[in-house]
Enzyme design. Structure first.
Site, short mmCIF file in Angstrom:
data_model
loop_
_atom_site.label_atom_id
_atom_site.label_comp_id
_atom_site.label_asym_id
_atom_site.label_seq_id
_atom_site.Cartn_x
_atom_site.Cartn_y
_atom_site.Cartn_z
N HIS A 1 1.19 -0.69 -0.10
CA HIS A 1 -0.12 0.15 -0.40
C HIS A 1 0.94 1.29 0.08
O HIS A 1 2.05 1.40 0.63
CB HIS A 1 -0.90 0.40 1.31
CG HIS A 1 -2.59 0.79 1.12
ND1 HIS A 1 -1.68 1.68 1.55
CD2 HIS A 1 -3.34 0.56 1.13
CE1 HIS A 1 -3.05 2.26 1.91
NE2 HIS A 1 -4.15 2.39 1.41
N ASP B 1 2.95 -4.85 8.32
CA ASP B 1 1.70 -3.66 7.87
C ASP B 1 0.72 -4.85 7.99
O ASP B 1 0.22 -5.53 6.63
CB ASP B 1 1.82 -3.25 6.73
CG ASP B 1 0.22 -2.64 6.26
OD1 ASP B 1 -0.39 -2.76 7.39
OD2 ASP B 1 0.41 -2.13 5.09
N GLN C 1 -4.52 -5.38 7.02
CA GLN C 1 -5.32 -6.21 6.57
C GLN C 1 -5.75 -7.63 6.82
O GLN C 1 -5.84 -8.29 6.55
CB GLN C 1 -5.10 -6.23 4.67
CG GLN C 1 -4.82 -4.78 3.90
CD GLN C 1 -6.83 -4.52 3.58
OE1 GLN C 1 -7.85 -5.31 3.24
NE2 GLN C 1 -6.91 -3.34 3.58
N LYS D 1 -10.43 -0.86 9.94
CA LYS D 1 -10.57 -2.32 9.20
C LYS D 1 -11.00 -3.31 9.88
O LYS D 1 -11.66 -4.58 9.59
CB LYS D 1 -9.32 -2.46 8.23
CG LYS D 1 -9.37 -1.65 7.11
CD LYS D 1 -7.24 -1.24 6.43
CE LYS D 1 -7.35 -0.74 6.39
NZ LYS D 1 -8.01 -0.31 4.08
N CYS E 1 -4.80 2.37 -4.09
CA CYS E 1 -3.38 2.93 -3.07
C CYS E 1 -1.85 1.83 -3.13
O CYS E 1 -1.86 1.65 -2.41
CB CYS E 1 -3.93 3.01 -1.70
SG CYS E 1 -5.05 4.06 -1.30
#
Length: 417
Positions: free
Chosen positions: A134, A211, A214, A237, A375
């Site tokens: 991202h 990260d 997700q 999220k 993104c």
């Protein structure tokens, strides 16, 4: 019996999706005269009543600023705020709440780490990211690289949407200082082998950031088992409110990093001669924090903890499997990203159709998806496409909704045939 009407109840017997859906009031509405089919969970997930009630209760019964109030409301607010931090610590299996920093979201968390590590970098040093990142895990490192003379180096991906292990192994070298990698791709759904990658990086003394934006909606990460130096994610999220996220960092590294912002909670003592910083985690939490949002995030995690996570993950896998089975029912449709290990994210294209047209026509049928570059422009360049359509599923989606998506895609395809 055709593909779209085949029954597949066995896959969800252990997970009562209809009961779960009743916990999410937004899902019961109609959009454009059709029942809402919300398949944009990768961008932002919906909120259960438990989260809405917790935030409402905070504002109705305990709102006050935290930590320094000499009154009952201040005590209540502080207890709820710090209780949420402990909930996050438990969720990530961190050693201590000192390692849990509140941020505005994943993006701010990565910026905080990048700026904090900048003093460690010099000209010629390398920061490893990947082609599937991202923008939030590319641009902050580029900004720091420009400031320090370091270089951002991308790990290649395979056509199937997996990180290329040969590329990764060849790029690790004595100049590598930081590995910043996504746990799960927001475009491809690929679950990366981050434990092995962190292990290899740590053997070389390389600092690691994962990260998890997700990843956390689909499974619980264990930061001690992963042994990463930093882990970041966003509340919205994870079925929590917007405006708040989490930075996990190993205490020794956080202690060594300079503050990211100044003022308010992050100070110990201020004078015109010298200012000293507060202890962790408050050293990185300048100003009045997002108190109600922290309470909401804690409630979201508590809600998830009450679910059968194994059954939930199996149900999500069934949704993705069903979607993959139905791709052949839409002429010209192909999936971008066919990694062996995926969360329920399906990016796709249909020959002759622009992704934005697909999204608009699905919306007219009550179906919400995401379109564009997500993104992740370097990844779009790799696949040679301007963007994709993306359906991202959550545990509250149903097999019938997957069927509705493909019925709608067939109608869209026929319009342009």
């Amino acid at each position: 019996m055709n593909d779209l009407s085949m029954a597949n109840t066995a896959t969800r017997e252990a997970f009562d999706v209809q009961a779960v859906r009743r916990d999410f009031p937004i899902l019961s509405q109609q959009v454009n005269g059709k029942p809402l089919v919300y398949l944009d969970n990768g961008a932002s997930a919906q909120k259960p009543t438990a989260v809405l009630d917790a935030m409402d209760r905070y504002y109705r019964e305990m709102h006050s600023n935290v930590h320094r109030g000499a009154h009952t409301l201040g005590d209540r607010a502080t207890a709820a705020f710090e209780g949420a931090r402990e909930t996050v610590r438990n969720f990530l299996n961190a050693h201590s709440t000192r390692e849990i920093i509140w941020t505005k979201g994943t993006t701010e968390a990565i910026n905080l780490v990048a700026n904090g590590l900048a003093p460690r970098l010099k000209a010629g040093d390398e920061i490893l990211v990947s082609h599937m990142e991202h923008h939030a895990n590319i641009v902050p490192w580029q900004m720091i690289a420009e400031r320090t003379g370091a270089k951002v180096v991308p790990i290649q991906v395979t056509p199937q949407g997996e990180l290329d292990p040969d590329s990764f192994n060849s790029l690790l070298n004595d100049r590598t200082r930081i590995l910043a990698i996504t746990h799960v791709s927001n475009v491809l759904g690929t679950v990366n082998p981050v434990a092995d990658m962190v292990c290899q990086a740590r053997a070389r003394g390389i600092i690691t950031l994962l990260d998890g934006a997700q990843a956390v909606p689909h499974f619980r990460p264990d930061v001690q088992a992963l042994d990463c130096d930093f882990y970041v994610f966003s509340s919205h999220k994870l079925f929590g409110p917007t405006g708040i996220g989490v930075l996990y960092g190993k205490a020794a590294l956080l202690e060594d990093m300079p503050p990211y912002q100044g003022g308010g909670e992050m100070i110990e003592r201020v004078s015109f001669e010298r200012t000293t910083w507060n202890v962790l985690p408050y050293k990185f939490e300048a100003g009045t924090p997002a108190i109600a949002e922290a309470v909401g995030l804690g409630a979201a995690i508590d809600y998830l903890n009450r679910l059968d996570r194994e059954a939930m993950e199996a149900a999500e896998n069934a949704l993705l499997e069903r979607a993959h089975q139905l791709v052949e029912t839409v002429p010209g449709m192909s999936i971008i990203g066919t990694a062996q290990h995926k969360v329920p994210v399906m990016s796709f294209k249909i020959e002759g159709l622009h992704p934005s047209d697909i999204g608009t026509l699905l919306d007219q049928q009550g179906i919400a998806i995401r379109t564009g570059h997500h993104c992740a422009m370097p990844l779009m360049d790799f696949y040679g496409v301007p963007g994709t359509a993306r359906a991202s599923f959550a545990f509250y989606n149903t097999l019938d909704e997957v069927n509705q998506l493909f019925t709608a895609l067939q109608k869209v395809q026929r319009l342009f045939a």
